[in-house]
Structure formats: C-alpha cells, structure tokens
Design a protein around this motif. Structure first.
Motif, PDB file in Angstrom:
ATOM      1  N   PRO A 259     -30.263  11.916  39.091  1.00 42.02           N
ATOM      2  CA  PRO A 259     -31.262  12.951  39.420  1.00 42.02           C
ATOM      3  C   PRO A 259     -31.681  13.776  38.209  1.00 42.02           C
ATOM      4  O   PRO A 259     -31.429  14.987  38.129  1.00 42.02           O
ATOM      5  N   SER A 260     -32.356  13.152  37.285  1.00 45.99           N
ATOM      6  CA  SER A 260     -32.705  13.822  36.029  1.00 45.99           C
ATOM      7  C   SER A 260     -33.611  15.022  36.257  1.00 45.99           C
ATOM      8  O   SER A 260     -33.403  16.100  35.685  1.00 45.99           O
ATOM      9  N   ALA A 261     -34.657  14.877  37.100  1.00 47.47           N
ATOM     10  CA  ALA A 261     -35.570  15.997  37.339  1.00 47.47           C
ATOM     11  C   ALA A 261     -34.871  17.126  38.076  1.00 47.47           C
ATOM     12  O   ALA A 261     -35.110  18.310  37.796  1.00 47.47           O
ATOM     13  N   ALA A 262     -33.999  16.794  39.022  1.00 50.55           N
ATOM     14  CA  ALA A 262     -33.294  17.830  39.778  1.00 50.55           C
ATOM     15  C   ALA A 262     -32.387  18.644  38.867  1.00 50.55           C
ATOM     16  O   ALA A 262     -32.311  19.875  38.983  1.00 50.55           O
ATOM     17  N   ILE A 263     -31.683  17.985  37.952  1.00 49.87           N
ATOM     18  CA  ILE A 263     -30.808  18.709  37.032  1.00 49.87           C
ATOM     19  C   ILE A 263     -31.627  19.614  36.121  1.00 49.87           C
ATOM     20  O   ILE A 263     -31.265  20.774  35.887  1.00 49.87           O
ATOM     21  N   ARG A 264     -32.733  19.113  35.617  1.00 49.52           N
ATOM     22  CA  ARG A 264     -33.582  19.953  34.753  1.00 49.52           C
ATOM     23  C   ARG A 264     -34.124  21.152  35.533  1.00 49.52           C
ATOM     24  O   ARG A 264     -34.236  22.262  35.003  1.00 49.52           O
ATOM     25  N   CYS A 265     -34.489  20.929  36.804  1.00 51.00           N
ATOM     26  CA  CYS A 265     -34.977  22.022  37.638  1.00 51.00           C
ATOM     27  C   CYS A 265     -33.898  23.085  37.805  1.00 51.00           C
ATOM     28  O   CYS A 265     -34.161  24.290  37.627  1.00 51.00           O
ATOM     29  N   LEU A 266     -32.690  22.675  38.137  1.00 53.10           N
ATOM     30  CA  LEU A 266     -31.602  23.637  38.332  1.00 53.10           C
ATOM     31  C   LEU A 266     -31.258  24.342  37.032  1.00 53.10           C
ATOM     32  O   LEU A 266     -30.902  25.528  37.026  1.00 53.10           O
ATOM     33  N   ARG A 267     -31.368  23.626  35.936  1.00 55.30           N
ATOM     34  CA  ARG A 267     -31.102  24.236  34.634  1.00 55.30           C
ATOM     35  C   ARG A 267     -32.109  25.356  34.372  1.00 55.30           C
ATOM     36  O   ARG A 267     -31.733  26.445  33.911  1.00 55.30           O
ATOM     37  N   GLN A 268     -33.388  25.098  34.675  1.00 53.00           N
ATOM     38  CA  GLN A 268     -34.399  26.133  34.480  1.00 53.00           C
ATOM     39  C   GLN A 268     -34.149  27.328  35.398  1.00 53.00           C
ATOM     40  O   GLN A 268     -34.188  28.489  34.963  1.00 53.00           O
ATOM     41  N   LEU A 315     -25.228  15.972  40.510  1.00 55.69           N
ATOM     42  CA  LEU A 315     -25.558  17.392  40.533  1.00 55.69           C
ATOM     43  C   LEU A 315     -24.283  18.231  40.524  1.00 55.69           C
ATOM     44  O   LEU A 315     -24.216  19.272  39.858  1.00 55.69           O
ATOM     45  N   GLY A 316     -23.274  17.773  41.268  1.00 55.45           N
ATOM     46  CA  GLY A 316     -22.006  18.488  41.283  1.00 55.45           C
ATOM     47  C   GLY A 316     -21.349  18.512  39.919  1.00 55.45           C
ATOM     48  O   GLY A 316     -20.773  19.539  39.503  1.00 55.45           O
ATOM     49  N   ARG A 317     -21.440  17.402  39.201  1.00 52.36           N
ATOM     50  CA  ARG A 317     -20.860  17.351  37.854  1.00 52.36           C
ATOM     51  C   ARG A 317     -21.575  18.324  36.923  1.00 52.36           C
ATOM     52  O   ARG A 317     -20.958  18.940  36.051  1.00 52.36           O
ATOM     53  N   TRP A 318     -22.896  18.498  37.144  1.00 49.26           N
ATOM     54  CA  TRP A 318     -23.620  19.461  36.316  1.00 49.26           C
ATOM     55  C   TRP A 318     -23.098  20.868  36.555  1.00 49.26           C
ATOM     56  O   TRP A 318     -22.875  21.628  35.600  1.00 49.26           O
ATOM     57  N   PHE A 319     -22.884  21.238  37.806  1.00 51.74           N
ATOM     58  CA  PHE A 319     -22.338  22.567  38.096  1.00 51.74           C
ATOM     59  C   PHE A 319     -20.967  22.739  37.454  1.00 51.74           C
ATOM     60  O   PHE A 319     -20.667  23.790  36.869  1.00 51.74           O
ATOM     61  N   VAL A 320     -20.131  21.721  37.556  1.00 50.85           N
ATOM     62  CA  VAL A 320     -18.777  21.812  36.980  1.00 50.85           C
ATOM     63  C   VAL A 320     -18.841  21.891  35.455  1.00 50.85           C
ATOM     64  O   VAL A 320     -18.120  22.671  34.826  1.00 50.85           O
ATOM     65  N   HIS A 321     -19.705  21.087  34.839  1.00 51.54           N
ATOM     66  CA  HIS A 321     -19.868  21.146  33.381  1.00 51.54           C
ATOM     67  C   HIS A 321     -20.281  22.541  32.926  1.00 51.54           C
ATOM     68  O   HIS A 321     -19.931  22.966  31.829  1.00 51.54           O
ATOM     69  N   ARG A 322     -21.016  23.244  33.788  1.00 53.01           N
ATOM     70  CA  ARG A 322     -21.469  24.592  33.452  1.00 53.01           C
ATOM     71  C   ARG A 322     -20.431  25.661  33.801  1.00 53.01           C
ATOM     72  O   ARG A 322     -20.707  26.854  33.718  1.00 53.01           O
ATOM     73  N   GLY A 323     -19.258  25.243  34.236  1.00 53.66           N
ATOM     74  CA  GLY A 323     -18.215  26.195  34.594  1.00 53.66           C
ATOM     75  C   GLY A 323     -18.328  26.718  36.007  1.00 53.66           C
ATOM     76  O   GLY A 323     -17.667  27.710  36.371  1.00 53.66           O
ATOM     77  N   GLY A 324     -19.163  26.077  36.830  1.00 49.09           N
ATOM     78  CA  GLY A 324     -19.338  26.525  38.201  1.00 49.09           C
ATOM     79  C   GLY A 324     -18.520  25.712  39.184  1.00 49.09           C
ATOM     80  O   GLY A 324     -17.557  25.030  38.826  1.00 49.09           O
TER      81      GLY A 324
END
Length: 535
Positions: A259-268, A315-324
């Motif tokens: 989900p490349s676009a979804a991760i970029r959206c959440l990052r923004q 998406l879950g890994r992105w949250f965890v990578h960010r410390g969430g």
C-alpha cells in the motif's frame, strides 16, 4: 475482469508498475462521472460501513483514545476528525452523531470536536454540502468539508472556514477514519519466489480497440494480467517504504500487494498533526503476516468501480517503525477487517484505546454484526415481536434492519399489546431520527408510515407519507395512505381529495374505491327525525 496470464484483445498498457497503471485513471473517471449516484443507485456497496453498529464501534474507539489524551489536549481548539473518501456521507453522519452522544454522556463533554468529510471529487461532496441532516452541525461550525485525494499529498483546505490543515493550525492530535478507501487508491504488487523479491507488472487489455476510456462502465470490460521481473534493490528509493517491503523477502512463495499510496497518505497526515494520529480503518484485507503467505497474484473486484485487498500488515509495520502501535483483531474476517493505528503515545499510554478496541472491534465487531445480519435475513418470520424489536435496538436503530424485519413486524403489530405497540412506536421514531436520507430504492418513510397505521397512529403516519411523496413522488399507494390517515382523523373532505387523486393514477385501485364509498357515506347528510305535532 480476469487474471489471465495472457491478455486478450486490444492492449492498453504493458509492463507498468501497478501504482502507475491506467487503472487508477479509469477509477477516477468512474467516480467523477457518477458522483453520489455510485451509492444511491446501489452500484458501489456501502452498507457494511454505513450502519449504526460500525458507527457505534468507531465512536467508542475514538472516545477511548480521547480519554487517553484528555490531559494533553488544547481545549481552546477542536480535535479534528478527518474522514477520507466520505462516499455517500452516511457513515460520517452516523459516527459523528454517536460520538457527540457519547461525549455528552461522559466526563469529556467539555472536549470540542469537529468533523471534516473529504473526497477527491466535487460530484461526491456537493450534494453533502446541501444535505439537510448535516445543516445543524454546519451552522454550529463543527462540521466542514474539504476536497482531498488520499493518493496525493495535496493541501487540505476546509470549505467553510478556509483553514488549511497544518502543524500550526492543528493544535491537537488528528483522528483519521478510512473505510473502503485504501482498497481503491494506488498500490503496488510484488511476488516472492525462492526468497527473491520480484515486482508484478500490469498488462491491461479491452475487447475492442475503439473502447471509450472515459466511459464509466469500461472497468467491467478490462482484462488484467501480470508479468514478473526482479525488483530493483531499492524499489521506491524511499528508505521507509523499502525497509517495510524487504521484510517480506522471507515469506514462502506468494504474491503481495504493497500500500504505497496509503503509507504516503498517512505519513502526510501524521506530519500535519505533529506525529500524533489515530487511524481507524475498515476494508477487505490482511492484518497478519501469516495471511500473506502462499497467495496467488492479486485480483480485482469490480462493482462499478474496482477494489483490491489491503495489506494492513504493511500499514501496521509503518506505525510500528514510527514508534506507534497497531491494533487488529485475532479472528478471521469474512467481509470486513477493522484496524487501528496510533502515533504519538500519550504520557499514560494508550490503555483506554486498547480497551475500547477490544470491546468494540475484537469482541463485537462490525464484521460479526454483518454476518449476523445476513444470517437473520432468512429467519425474520421465526422471531417473536420481542426478538425483532431487540434486534432493531441492537443494530443502533438501523433502517436496513427495520426494513428487513418490516413484514414480520407488520404481522405482529395489529394484535400487539399496548406496551409492545408503544415499543414499535418508539422504534419507528428512533430509526427515523438515526436515518441519513438518500434517494434509495426502498422508501423508508413509506414503510414507517404503514407500520404506524397498523398500530393506529394515523396522525404520526401522515408526515412520513408526505416525506415519501416529497422524495419519491405521488405514488397512488402513498396518496391513498394519506387519504386513509385523514379519514381516520376525521378530515373527510381532505381525505376524499387524496383518494380521488390516488384513483386518477390507478383507477382500478380497489382499496381506494372502497374508501371513497366509506367517505361518501360518512359525508352524506343524515335525515332528521320528525317529531309528532302536539296540537
């Protein structure tokens, strides 16, 4: 739409990265052409994320999250609740109504909130800006709109206030709600073969080279196939995305969506809120790594538009990578997977959020409700009146549930005891108060009016029949029902006018013919009895 290894017909593109495919342009064309008709005409399914049960579940999770953060909030500014891809608007209405109700009952009644509906197309937003059910909140300044495309990084400018969301204007953490959004924005596809990461590239074809790419129905005729190539060492040139993707190299032979676009959206969105974010999202997808192993090449599900499964695990890994934190359920889902992602841990942790998620999503989740609804749909006649009313209450006064129960309720209503007639009366008004009107196939107001007549509440039924006429036109049955109500209320001349109008539209309508006779008899002057003369 197929997943054939060799595309047949006229090739539109070949060897394209999925996120760069023509598919997404065709998707946009569909929604821009149809606007709100995509939902009101039943082309795009939306009930599963547009009912009182899911609204209640999400509201409870958000309330738990607010409890965790209440000591850190700037109470001079509202907490913003941002809905991505608002669609028909029904979920947003039900959710915000329920959240406001919970806040008013809780110790957080002093916490200001505002809701922002977003979508990428004006044809979806414009009818919602005018919707009567939203006007009270709009006038209070707690409801706004913004045109925003979750697949881009454009600004979010609120329609009414003109505010642009930014770290300077968002003084509080941000809540993001995204139902059936991430399945319809750009993703990429990869495969793992023998421990090697491969990229899956698309080939699109249509039967006829003269196909009009602007035709909103073209997605029904597109054929999709895949070819594999070794993935670049850094597929995205983005350390965060590449690191998450590389974690999948250890999977058994499989194909995955990323989900490349979804991760970029959440990052923004996370950056707009200074790294303090709650995501609650429901979609078709996979939230655990073991569910990604051994899968075939991705497929498209076409329902006017198209959708693909969502890799919630990424998406879950992105949250965890960010410390969430990332919250998901432990059981399998037949229709809807609901997850929550948290960024920016408050001083006391996220205990209340986790507790609310466990209660509202893990134990009594929206997917379980939908499965029960489908199952009960075959057994209404076997339920008692008490059970039918209990199901309507449990659903959060859901109109679809009441319409499903309606024939069974009608069967019980006329002979119901006074106490149960009162419960039927209450249920009707609660369902209507929680209803977000759309020009749908089934006329809720008409059905509620008929049910009220069945319990002899003709005065209460009249406004529902008038509402039915306003939305669906003067159907002879509806006009007759107005006449019937007026007859029972003693307004005989007005009743006759309505019955005559019904017969103009349907001359052979026997109930109207019979009622006209009754009205005529009631209006006929009675002969005065002559008294004998005494002298």
């Amino acid at each position: 739409m197929s997943n054939a290894s060799e595309a047949e017909g006229h090739v539109l593109e070949r060897g394209r990265r999925l996120s760069e495919s023509l598919l997404w342009r065709l998707q946009r064309n569909f929604f821009e052409a149809l606007g709100d008709q995509a939902w009101t005409q039943g082309i795009v399914p939306h009930y599963i994320t547009g009912n009182g049960w899911i609204a209640d579940a999400y509201a409870k999770v958000v309330l738990g999250w607010l409890r965790d953060r209440v000591g850190t909030l700037d109470l001079q500014q509202p907490v913003t609740l941002l809905e991505l891809g608002c669609g028909s608007g029904r979920f947003g209405f039900l959710f915000f109504d329920r959240l406001l109700g919970l806040l008013n009952l809780s110790s957080l009644s002093h916490v200001p909130v505002r809701y922002v509906m977003t979508d990428f197309t004006e044809s979806t937003l414009e009818p919602l800006r005018r919707h009567a059910a939203l006007q009270p909140w709009i006038e209070q300044g707690i409801f706004d709109f913004a045109r925003y495309d979750a697949s881009t990084d454009g600004e979010i400018r609120l329609d009414r206030s003109g505010e642009v969301l930014s770290p300077q204007t968002l003084r509080n953490p941000l809540v993001v709600l995204a139902n059936y959004v991430f399945d319809g924005i750009p993703q990429d596809a990869f495969a793992v073969r023998g421990g090697q990461l491969l990229e899956l590239l698309t080939t699109l074809a249509v039967p006829d080279e003269d196909e009009d790419l602007e035709d909103s129905t073209i997605l029904q005729r597109v054929e999709l196939s895949w070819e594999e190539r070794p993935a670049p060492a850094e597929p995205y040139g983005d350390p965060e995305l590449d690191a998450i993707l590389r974690e999948y190299e250890g999977l058994a032979d499989t194909a995955i969506l990323f989900p490349s676009a979804a991760i970029r959206c959440l990052r923004q969105l996370g950056s707009l809120a200074d790294g303090r974010l709650l995501l609650v999202s429901g979609d078709k997808g996979y939230c655990r790594e073991e569910m990604l192993a051994g899968r075939d090449e991705p497929a498209l599900s076409v329902h006017g538009s198209f959708s693909m499964m969502v890799n919630y695990h990424a998406l879950g890994r992105w949250f965890v990578h960010r410390g969430g934190e990332f919250l998901c359920t432990t059981h399998l889902h037949s229709s809807l997977n609901v997850v929550a992602g948290l960024l920016g841990t408050p001083p006391g942790g996220s205990v209340e959020t986790r507790l609310a998620f466990d209660d509202a999503i893990e134990r009594t989740g929206p997917d379980d409700f939908f499965d029960l609804k489908v199952g009960f749909g075959h057994a209404w006649d076997d339920l008692t009146l008490e059970q039918l009313l209990a199901w309507v209450r449990l659903s959060g006064w859901d109109a679809n549930i009441l319409l499903g129960c309606w024939p069974a309720l009608m069967k019980h209503a006329a002979s119901a005891a006074a106490a149960f007639r009162l419960e039927i009366y209450r249920s009707i008004h609660e369902v209507w108060n929680h209803y977000f009107p759309l020009p749908e196939t089934r006329d809720l107001a008409f059905h509620l009016g008929v049910l009220l007549c069945e319990i002899d509440c003709h005065g209460d039924a009249l406004p529902f029949f008038h509402e039915s006429v306003a939305v669906y036109g003067p159907n002879p049955a509806t006009v007759f029902n107005i006449g019937l109500c007026l007859f029972h209320l003693g307004h005989l001349d007005e009743a006759r006018e309505q019955v005559d109008q019904a017969l103009e539209g349907a001359p052979d309508f026997e109930p109207a013919q019979e009622l006209r006779k009754e009205i005529a008899a009631a209006l006929k002057p009675k002969k005065r009895k002559r008294r004998p003369q005494r002298s």
